[in-house]
Write a protein that holds these residues in place. Structure first.
Motif, PDB file in Angstrom:
ATOM      1  N   SER A 148      -2.330   2.287   7.306  1.00  0.00           N
ATOM      2  CA  SER A 148      -3.538   1.475   7.268  1.00  0.00           C
ATOM      3  C   SER A 148      -4.726   2.117   7.971  1.00  0.00           C
ATOM      4  CB  SER A 148      -3.253   0.107   7.890  1.00  0.00           C
ATOM      5  OG  SER A 148      -2.768   0.253   9.214  1.00  0.00           O
ATOM      6  N   VAL A 149      -4.476   2.886   9.021  1.00  0.00           N
ATOM      7  CA  VAL A 149      -5.596   3.496   9.742  1.00  0.00           C
ATOM      8  C   VAL A 149      -6.286   4.541   8.867  1.00  0.00           C
ATOM      9  CG1 VAL A 149      -6.295   4.749  11.810  1.00  0.00           C
ATOM     10  CG2 VAL A 149      -4.469   3.066  11.937  1.00  0.00           C
ATOM     11  N   ARG A 150      -5.515   5.274   8.113  1.00  0.00           N
ATOM     12  CA  ARG A 150      -6.116   6.237   7.177  1.00  0.00           C
ATOM     13  C   ARG A 150      -7.034   5.514   6.195  1.00  0.00           C
ATOM     14  NH1 ARG A 150      -5.039   7.665   1.993  1.00  0.00           N
ATOM     15  NH2 ARG A 150      -5.722   9.768   1.353  1.00  0.00           N
ATOM     16  N   CYS A 151      -6.543   4.416   5.615  1.00  0.00           N
ATOM     17  CA  CYS A 151      -7.366   3.643   4.673  1.00  0.00           C
ATOM     18  C   CYS A 151      -8.610   3.093   5.356  1.00  0.00           C
ATOM     19  CB  CYS A 151      -6.545   2.506   4.075  1.00  0.00           C
ATOM     20  SG  CYS A 151      -5.244   3.040   2.955  1.00  0.00           S
ATOM     21  N   ASP A 152      -8.443   2.532   6.540  1.00  0.00           N
ATOM     22  CA  ASP A 152      -9.586   1.970   7.261  1.00  0.00           C
ATOM     23  C   ASP A 152     -10.640   3.032   7.553  1.00  0.00           C
ATOM     24  OD1 ASP A 152      -8.552  -0.550   7.275  1.00  0.00           O
ATOM     25  OD2 ASP A 152      -7.936  -0.546   9.373  1.00  0.00           O
ATOM     26  N   THR A 153     -10.193   4.240   7.884  1.00  0.00           N
ATOM     27  CA  THR A 153     -11.140   5.292   8.221  1.00  0.00           C
ATOM     28  C   THR A 153     -11.901   5.759   6.985  1.00  0.00           C
ATOM     29  OG1 THR A 153      -9.613   5.961   9.979  1.00  0.00           O
ATOM     30  CG2 THR A 153     -11.414   7.460   9.474  1.00  0.00           C
TER      31      THR A 153
END
Length: 230
Positions: free
Chosen positions: A71-76
């Motif tokens: 999810s952090v990759r997507c959020d970034t």
């Protein structure tokens, strides 16, 4: 031109960098900034109960996956595109809608929206951000509004996310503060790589493969005892 004049001009050029964007970024992503991030574990609470996370090593492994492939990759990626489209309200709304559509569970959606609403209210003394923006999108738009560089914002966001989940793990596992700091130090290469990898990503590159983390977020909704809201 006299040598003294050249030295004076050079010194002036070196010291004209505006420090305010850095101050803004440090304030907005500080644990003290009132976004309520301390109340969310991003499914980590269930992972601790299930035994997936039981010490510093398993916490580091879990976070490495979430940062690099979850999810952090997507959020970034979403944060970066919000930064680039901050002055285009229709495009920004589309990015916000995509961010919400990409959340895999009700609690993840609530986490993104609730923190986004709190961030929009708290950042008002600095800049205006449209309402109903998911957290990462709101940060990207606010940073662009105050001329905070996109790369700095992305790196700081990933770091702040990791720090928040380590803080949750310190309370949940439990871990000592020193062990938590060692995990954060060990994650530095992953944090930098996650920020760098998203630099050229398009919105078509959204997606992840951290299914256990997504399942943890879903199962947390019905967990019998909970300290966190997600």
């Amino acid at each position: 031109m006299p040598v003294a004049a050249i030295i004076t001009m050079t010194a002036t050029m070196i010291t004209t960098t505006d420090p305010r964007p850095l101050l803004h970024l440090l304030a907005w992503l500080s644990p003290a900034f009132p976004t309520g991030g301390f109340a969310y574990s991003h499914g980590l609470e269930w992972a601790v109960e299930a035994g997936d996370i039981k010490d510093a090593d398993t916490l580091r492994d879990w976070l490495e996956d979430v940062l690099a492939r979850g999810s952090v990759r997507c959020d970034t990626i979403l944060l970066r595109h919000a930064h680039r489209n901050a002055s285009d309200p229709p495009a920004l709304r589309e990015i916000a809608a995509l961010a919400l559509a990409a959340t895999p569970s009700r609690e993840r959606r609530d986490e993104a929206l609730n923190q986004g609403r709190a961030f929009v209210l708290a950042v008002a003394p600095w800049t205006d951000v449209p309402d109903e923006m998911p957290y990462a999108v709101a940060i990207g738009a606010a940073a662009a509004g105050k001329a905070i560089p996109e790369d700095d914002t992305a790196t700081a966001y990933v770091q702040a996310f990791a720090t928040n989940l380590i803080s949750a793990a310190v309370r949940l596992v439990p871990l000592g503060q020193t062990a938590g700091l060692r995990v954060l130090a060990a994650l530095e290469p992953t944090i930098l790589a996650a920020a760098e990898e998203t630099k050229t990503a398009t919105l078509d590159d959204l997606g992840g493969c951290t299914f256990r983390s997504d399942l943890a977020a879903m199962r947390h909704e019905t967990q019998y005892t909970r300290l966190f809201r997600s």
